[in-house]
Design an enzyme around this catalytic site. Sequence first.
Site, PDB file in Angstrom:
ATOM      1  N   HIS A  63       0.857  -1.196   0.000  1.00  0.00           N
ATOM      2  CA  HIS A  63       0.000   0.000   0.000  1.00  0.00           C
ATOM      3  C   HIS A  63       0.892   1.246   0.000  1.00  0.00           C
ATOM      4  CE1 HIS A  63      -2.841   3.069   1.154  1.00  0.00           C
ATOM      5  NE2 HIS A  63      -3.792   2.250   0.738  1.00  0.00           N
TER       6      HIS A  63
ATOM      7  N   GLU B 135      -3.944   1.749  -7.526  1.00  0.00           N
ATOM      8  CA  GLU B 135      -4.296   2.879  -6.668  1.00  0.00           C
ATOM      9  C   GLU B 135      -3.387   4.068  -6.968  1.00  0.00           C
ATOM     10  OE1 GLU B 135      -6.572   1.693  -2.968  1.00  0.00           O
ATOM     11  OE2 GLU B 135      -4.469   1.582  -2.440  1.00  0.00           O
TER      12      GLU B 135
HETATM   13  P1  PGA Z   1      -9.514   6.030   0.099  1.00  0.00           P
HETATM   14  O1  PGA Z   1      -8.302   5.031   0.305  1.00  0.00           O
HETATM   15  O2  PGA Z   1     -10.679   5.217  -0.426  1.00  0.00           O
HETATM   16  O3  PGA Z   1      -9.765   6.599   1.441  1.00  0.00           O
HETATM   17  O4  PGA Z   1      -9.058   7.047  -0.923  1.00  0.00           O
HETATM   18  C1  PGA Z   1      -8.089   3.952  -0.551  1.00  0.00           C
HETATM   19  C2  PGA Z   1      -6.863   3.196  -0.134  1.00  0.00           C
HETATM   20  O5  PGA Z   1      -5.911   3.822   0.365  1.00  0.00           O
HETATM   21  O6  PGA Z   1      -6.811   1.981  -0.240  1.00  0.00           O
END
Ligand code: PGA
Length: 224
Positions: A80, A144
């Site tokens: 992440h 992401e």
């Molecule tokens: P968010 O985070 O939906 O709060 O933007 C997503 C993530 O970090 O996995």
Amino acid sequence: MIVVGNLKTYMTYKDIIEYKDNIPDDVIVCPTSLYIPYFLNHKYEIGIQDISCHDLGAHTGDICALQAKEFGIKYALIGHSERRNKETDDEINKKILKSLENNLKVILCVGENKGEDLKSKLQYQLLNDLKGVTNLDNVIIAYEPIWCIGTGVTPTNLQIEDTINFIQTIIQTNFKGNAKILYGGSVDKNNINTLKQIDNIAGFLIGKASTDYKYLKEIVDSLR
Ligand code: PGA
């Protein structure tokens, strides 16, 4: 569609006591590790927000893949962006290999920051993080973009679709098996109806919006 809730460090004990009994059955929930015992014995599946790159041993503060698996955890969230500044791609690669060896499924997060070249960044992350993985059937990839996490901003559907195709091409050229590809970053109940129209998407990784079980249920309902 796959829905993963990443609860990060958002909730207190009082919050999770109500939350854990009210979330939909068909999600993967990744609580703060301390609270995982309260999430066991429900129909939904549990992911851990990070995993050690080591086996059992002298690694203060770590939780290793064997311990997680024994405890009933099914998935490990790895790489992440909120952890990547504390770890190298080599460590991420070890975490993935240890997880798969111990029959934990992997959710690998990849993504570019503003100003970075999307394709070379993703290619670098995928080739290095997945080195030595012989079959991707137990790997989920979450695209992401860092500039979309917690910002309320998302790419266009077309941008996400192109990026997923790009990831798919890298995977098919370099690995065996089929990884499912999710999108994550500011997904909420207001944009889910737009985002779910992306052709090649397998689901969503949701942070902040997943910490309210009513919101999470609305999101899941709109995908069913
Ligand atoms: P968010 O985070 O939906 O709060 O933007 C997503 C993530 O970090 O996995």
